[in-house]
Design a protein around this motif. Structure first.
Motif, PDB file in Angstrom:
ATOM      1  N   PRO A   2      42.751  41.172  43.572  1.00 14.85           N
ATOM      2  CA  PRO A   2      42.362  42.584  43.650  1.00 14.85           C
ATOM      3  C   PRO A   2      40.874  42.819  43.372  1.00 14.85           C
ATOM      4  O   PRO A   2      40.257  43.689  43.989  1.00 14.85           O
ATOM      5  N   ILE A   3      40.282  42.033  42.464  1.00 12.16           N
ATOM      6  CA  ILE A   3      38.866  42.244  42.146  1.00 12.16           C
ATOM      7  C   ILE A   3      37.995  41.900  43.340  1.00 12.16           C
ATOM      8  O   ILE A   3      37.130  42.681  43.742  1.00 12.16           O
ATOM      9  N   PHE A   4      38.201  40.733  43.933  1.00 14.87           N
ATOM     10  CA  PHE A   4      37.338  40.342  45.044  1.00 14.87           C
ATOM     11  C   PHE A   4      37.657  41.115  46.322  1.00 14.87           C
ATOM     12  O   PHE A   4      36.783  41.309  47.157  1.00 14.87           O
ATOM     13  N   PHE A   5      38.890  41.598  46.463  1.00 10.04           N
ATOM     14  CA  PHE A   5      39.176  42.477  47.601  1.00 10.04           C
ATOM     15  C   PHE A   5      38.433  43.801  47.424  1.00 10.04           C
ATOM     16  O   PHE A   5      37.887  44.345  48.373  1.00 10.04           O
ATOM     17  N   GLY A   6      38.397  44.306  46.179  1.00  6.47           N
ATOM     18  CA  GLY A   6      37.614  45.514  45.903  1.00  6.47           C
ATOM     19  C   GLY A   6      36.132  45.284  46.161  1.00  6.47           C
ATOM     20  O   GLY A   6      35.444  46.161  46.708  1.00  6.47           O
ATOM     21  N   CYS A   7      35.630  44.119  45.781  1.00  9.51           N
ATOM     22  CA  CYS A   7      34.228  43.781  46.065  1.00  9.51           C
ATOM     23  C   CYS A   7      33.981  43.734  47.573  1.00  9.51           C
ATOM     24  O   CYS A   7      32.951  44.213  48.063  1.00  9.51           O
ATOM     25  N   TYR A   8      34.925  43.155  48.294  1.00 12.37           N
ATOM     26  CA  TYR A   8      34.811  43.096  49.752  1.00 12.37           C
ATOM     27  C   TYR A   8      34.771  44.499  50.363  1.00 12.37           C
ATOM     28  O   TYR A   8      33.925  44.794  51.212  1.00 12.37           O
ATOM     29  N   LEU A   9      35.673  45.372  49.904  1.00  9.02           N
ATOM     30  CA  LEU A   9      35.693  46.745  50.428  1.00  9.02           C
ATOM     31  C   LEU A   9      34.399  47.489  50.097  1.00  9.02           C
ATOM     32  O   LEU A   9      33.865  48.231  50.926  1.00  9.02           O
ATOM     33  N   LEU A  10      33.872  47.290  48.897  1.00  7.87           N
ATOM     34  CA  LEU A  10      32.597  47.889  48.523  1.00  7.87           C
ATOM     35  C   LEU A  10      31.485  47.369  49.432  1.00  7.87           C
ATOM     36  O   LEU A  10      30.637  48.138  49.898  1.00  7.87           O
ATOM     37  N   GLY A  11      31.494  46.072  49.688  1.00  4.79           N
ATOM     38  CA  GLY A  11      30.488  45.471  50.572  1.00  4.79           C
ATOM     39  C   GLY A  11      30.563  46.016  51.987  1.00  4.79           C
ATOM     40  O   GLY A  11      29.525  46.278  52.610  1.00  4.79           O
TER      41      GLY A  11
END
Length: 178
Positions: free
Chosen positions: A92-101
């Motif tokens: 979930p953390i890196f998916f959130g980072c991906y969505l932010l990116g």
């Protein structure tokens, strides 16, 4: 943040110095500043640890140890904080980072199926990699600054509270003696 609370959860520095994986740092681990708990070392450790927690690489603990040595902040705390991203929280953390990116870069999010393989890693660096790295960098800087400032404020308020309590105890003692 109370010093005794943090000390309760940190391992002994002799145990850490004897870890085989940290032998690459050699005598750098003998710097006393890496083991002290004070406002500067704790706030700095939060900044280093939280920054490295959001960097999507498999050797976050070594990066955090190197950062703690470089900035002379509490090593066990900095290394321990990278475990915010653990096998359960990484997706979930890196998916959130991906969505932010994708939001920052103005891209559409892409559907992908994660695979634990070298081919997936090489392919994803050209497709989802730029958005993931951008979002991770933004989160790393943001959360490290927030962690640093929060620990500074908590430490200062704890010191202020302890001073207030001592002042009240002195007043109470003086009044009871009078």
């Amino acid at each position: 943040m109370p010093k005794k609370f943090i000390q309760r959860y940190l391992p002994d520095h002799h145990t850490i110095k004897n870890q085989k994986s940290l032998k690459i740092f050699g005598t750098l681990l003998h710097d006393a500043n890496l083991w002290h708990l004070n406002r500067k070392s704790v706030a700095g450790a939060f900044a280093v640890g939280l920054f490295n927690a959001f960097i999507p690489v498999p050797f976050q603990m070594w990066l955090s140890a190197a950062g703690a040595i470089l900035f002379r902040v509490n090593l066990p705390l900095a290394v321990g904080l990278v475990w915010i991203t653990n096998p359960f929280t990484i997706p979930p953390i890196f998916f959130g980072c991906y969505l932010l990116g994708t939001f920052v870069l103005g891209q559409e999010s892409q559907d992908f199926n994660f695979e634990l393989s070298w081919d997936f890693l090489v392919e994803s660096m050209s497709t989802i990699g730029p958005a993931l790295m951008t979002g991770s960098a933004i989160c790393a800087v943001t959360f490290s600054v927030i962690g640093y400032l929060t620990m500074n404020v908590l430490w200062r308020s704890n010191v202020k509270s302890n001073w207030q309590k001592r002042l009240e105890m002195r007043k109470h003692k003086q009044n009871s003696q009078a």
